[in-house]
Scaffold this motif. Structure first.
Motif, short mmCIF file in Angstrom:
data_model
loop_
_atom_site.label_atom_id
_atom_site.label_comp_id
_atom_site.label_asym_id
_atom_site.label_seq_id
_atom_site.Cartn_x
_atom_site.Cartn_y
_atom_site.Cartn_z
N ALA A 103 10.05 4.18 -5.95
CA ALA A 103 10.54 5.44 -6.54
C ALA A 103 10.37 6.62 -5.59
CB ALA A 103 9.81 5.71 -7.85
N ASP A 104 9.22 6.68 -4.89
CA ASP A 104 8.97 7.75 -3.94
C ASP A 104 7.81 7.34 -3.05
OD1 ASP A 104 6.56 8.23 -5.43
OD2 ASP A 104 7.72 9.53 -6.79
N SER A 105 7.45 8.22 -2.11
CA SER A 105 6.38 7.90 -1.15
C SER A 105 5.04 7.67 -1.85
CB SER A 105 6.25 9.03 -0.13
OG SER A 105 7.44 9.19 0.60
N SER A 106 4.75 8.46 -2.86
CA SER A 106 3.47 8.32 -3.56
C SER A 106 3.38 6.96 -4.27
CB SER A 106 3.29 9.45 -4.57
OG SER A 106 3.25 10.70 -3.91
N HIS A 107 4.46 6.60 -4.93
CA HIS A 107 4.50 5.31 -5.61
C HIS A 107 4.33 4.16 -4.61
CE1 HIS A 107 7.02 2.16 -7.96
NE2 HIS A 107 5.75 2.07 -8.28
N PHE A 108 5.02 4.24 -3.47
CA PHE A 108 4.92 3.23 -2.44
C PHE A 108 3.50 3.16 -1.88
CE2 PHE A 108 5.29 2.55 2.28
CZ PHE A 108 5.41 1.16 2.22
N SER A 109 2.90 4.31 -1.60
CA SER A 109 1.55 4.34 -1.02
C SER A 109 0.53 3.74 -1.97
CB SER A 109 1.16 5.77 -0.66
OG SER A 109 1.99 6.27 0.38
N ARG A 110 0.65 4.04 -3.27
CA ARG A 110 -0.29 3.46 -4.24
C ARG A 110 -0.15 1.95 -4.31
NH1 ARG A 110 1.28 7.99 -7.29
NH2 ARG A 110 2.70 6.68 -8.54
N ALA A 111 1.09 1.49 -4.37
CA ALA A 111 1.32 0.04 -4.44
C ALA A 111 0.81 -0.64 -3.18
CB ALA A 111 2.81 -0.24 -4.65
N PHE A 112 1.04 -0.02 -2.02
CA PHE A 112 0.60 -0.60 -0.75
C PHE A 112 -0.92 -0.69 -0.69
CE2 PHE A 112 -0.28 -0.91 3.72
CZ PHE A 112 0.80 -1.59 4.26
N LYS A 113 -1.59 0.37 -1.12
CA LYS A 113 -3.06 0.36 -1.08
C LYS A 113 -3.63 -0.65 -2.06
CE LYS A 113 -7.14 3.31 -0.97
NZ LYS A 113 -7.64 4.70 -0.96
N ASN A 114 -3.02 -0.79 -3.23
CA ASN A 114 -3.47 -1.80 -4.20
C ASN A 114 -3.35 -3.20 -3.62
OD1 ASN A 114 -4.12 0.07 -6.17
ND2 ASN A 114 -2.12 -0.06 -7.18
N ARG A 115 -2.33 -3.40 -2.80
CA ARG A 115 -2.09 -4.73 -2.23
C ARG A 115 -2.95 -5.00 -1.01
NH1 ARG A 115 -0.76 -9.94 -2.78
NH2 ARG A 115 0.39 -10.74 -1.00
N TYR A 116 -3.07 -4.01 -0.11
CA TYR A 116 -3.70 -4.25 1.18
C TYR A 116 -5.01 -3.49 1.42
CZ TYR A 116 0.78 -6.41 2.22
OH TYR A 116 1.90 -7.21 2.19
N GLY A 117 -5.39 -2.63 0.49
CA GLY A 117 -6.65 -1.93 0.63
C GLY A 117 -6.60 -0.72 1.52
N LEU A 118 -5.44 -0.41 2.07
CA LEU A 118 -5.25 0.75 2.94
C LEU A 118 -3.94 1.42 2.55
CD1 LEU A 118 -5.94 -0.95 6.40
CD2 LEU A 118 -7.53 0.56 5.20
N THR A 119 -3.86 2.72 2.78
CA THR A 119 -2.56 3.38 2.59
C THR A 119 -1.65 2.98 3.76
OG1 THR A 119 -3.12 5.34 3.89
CG2 THR A 119 -3.72 5.36 1.53
N PRO A 120 -0.34 3.14 3.62
CA PRO A 120 0.55 2.82 4.75
C PRO A 120 0.19 3.58 6.02
CG PRO A 120 1.82 3.12 2.74
CD PRO A 120 0.41 3.52 2.41
N THR A 121 -0.19 4.86 5.88
CA THR A 121 -0.55 5.65 7.05
C THR A 121 -1.80 5.08 7.72
OG1 THR A 121 0.40 7.64 6.05
CG2 THR A 121 -1.17 7.96 7.87
N GLU A 122 -2.81 4.74 6.92
CA GLU A 122 -4.04 4.16 7.47
C GLU A 122 -3.75 2.82 8.15
OE1 GLU A 122 -7.16 6.00 4.14
OE2 GLU A 122 -6.24 4.02 3.85
N TYR A 123 -2.91 2.04 7.51
CA TYR A 123 -2.57 0.72 8.06
C TYR A 123 -1.86 0.87 9.41
CZ TYR A 123 -0.78 -4.02 8.41
OH TYR A 123 -0.50 -5.29 8.85
N ALA A 124 -0.88 1.77 9.47
CA ALA A 124 -0.14 1.98 10.70
C ALA A 124 -1.06 2.47 11.81
CB ALA A 124 1.00 2.97 10.47
N ARG A 125 -2.02 3.37 11.47
CA ARG A 125 -2.95 3.90 12.47
C ARG A 125 -3.83 2.78 13.01
NH1 ARG A 125 -5.61 7.30 9.42
NH2 ARG A 125 -4.00 8.91 9.64
N MET A 126 -4.34 1.94 12.11
CA MET A 126 -5.19 0.82 12.55
C MET A 126 -4.40 -0.18 13.37
SD MET A 126 -7.68 0.02 9.30
CE MET A 126 -8.42 -1.32 10.23
N ALA A 127 -3.17 -0.45 12.94
CA ALA A 127 -2.34 -1.40 13.67
C ALA A 127 -2.06 -0.90 15.08
CB ALA A 127 -1.03 -1.64 12.92
N GLY A 128 -1.81 0.41 15.21
CA GLY A 128 -1.55 0.98 16.51
C GLY A 128 -2.76 0.96 17.41
#
Length: 327
Positions: free
Chosen positions: A294-319
């Motif tokens: 639906a939006d960035s907030s919805h995506f970020s919440r779903a991502f963190k529930n799945r992977y334990g990190l927000t998309p931004t945190e995940y991308a930073r760690m991956a980099g």
């Protein structure tokens, strides 16, 4: 299904397994086993048959059903069962590369391109021509199906709802065949029979309990091909597979999953992979829009529930340290 690696995968163990199983299925199948990986043409591959016969195959069994991934460098000739043989079988080929040509007296010729199938009873002489072709082959006992087939060569698209159900079951059997107990192998074979009946009758039987896993697999395969589609939903999948939404939900429940949960999980997996691509990495808003959140907030919440990190945190760690692989 077998991974389609073709001639490079024709090991001695596979050939022995094929030989043991194909003894039940007539001269053509025995010769397949004998010719695995052979670089030169075989002799006549059935009584009275002539031609060029160079194929490789990988096969697995479920009770008395055989599923084979067949790579035909050249198969040109006429196949007919031995005159004294009493047992018929149903053979279906789902062509995946190039074309497979069939002809029978008084029935004309059928050219079956990739994305289509041919189904027949063994017995009457059938000319076949398959060059640089690949197909998934299913062999089943004839008695439950012969009244629906007769002596016809039956061809059609593999894209129908009934065929997608059948292909889903083939994938499922391939994934689990080595772990099935005898009762499970029999159930898998019975499900294949019912699904072939559905193809022949042009209707699936969504109420048959054995078909629940096949229906769920077919729906997953279809969903995977349309993850970015904004119209992807349980109702769309049910409509495409010619079943009710209630039947589809029951099929997913039978395998411990849910339709919406599967779609969300697969979309998040795809978004996670995109976050690992440093050059040209999409923004969080772009990912949310592309994967139908639906939006960035919805995506970020779903991502963190799945992977334990927000998309931004995940991308930073991956980099900084490569894929953290929190899944």
């Amino acid at each position: 299904m077998p991974d389609g690696s073709g001639r490079s995968d024709t090991s001695a163990a596979v050939a022995m397994s094929l030989q043991a199983e194909m003894e039940r299925f007539g001269a053509l199948w025995r010769d397949w086993a004998e010719q695995l990986g052979t670089p030169t043409p075989a002799p006549a591959f059935t009584p009275g048959g002539t031609g060029d016969f160079r194929i490789s195959a990988r096969a697995l069994t479920a009770h008395d059903a055989v599923i084979a991934d067949v790579d035909s460098a050249s198969l040109i000739g006429t196949h007919a069962d031995e005159p004294h043989k009493q047992t018929e079988h149903v053979v279906m080929r789902v062509v995946r590369r190039n074309t497979w040509r069939f002809a029978r007296p008084r029935q004309g010729e059928h050219t079956v391109p990739a994305g289509h199938f041919m189904l027949q009873l063994t017995g009457p002489p059938t000319f076949e021509d398959a060059r640089d072709a690949r197909a998934t082959v299913l062999i089943l006992p004839a008695s439950p199906l012969s009244h629906l087939i007769g002596d016809r060569l039956i061809a059609g698209p593999a894209s129908s709802a009934e065929m997608r159900l059948l292909v889903g079951q083939l994938h499922l059997v391939a994934q689990t065949a080595g772990e099935l107990a005898p009762a499970g192998a029999l159930a898998a074979r019975n499900a294949l029979l019912e699904l072939v009946k559905g193809v022949l009758r042009q209707q699936g039987d969504g109420t048959e309990p054995d078909l629940g896993p096949a229906l769920a697999q077919a729906a997953k395969d279809l969903a995977d091909s349309r993850l970015a589609d904004p119209d992807l939903s349980p109702s769309m999948l049910a409509r495409e597979l010619n079943v009710s939404v209630r039947t589809l939900h029951r099929a997913f429940a039978a395998v411990g999953d849910s339709v919406a949960g599967y779609i969300r999980r697969r979309r998040l997996e795809q978004a996670r992979l995109e976050l690992l691509t440093a050059p040209g990495r999409p923004s969080i808003a772009e990912l949310a829009a592309h994967w139908q959140f639906a939006d960035s907030s919805h995506f970020s919440r779903a991502f963190k529930n799945r992977y334990g990190l927000t998309p931004t945190e995940y991308a930073r760690m991956a980099g900084a340290a490569g894929d953290p692989d929190p899944a």
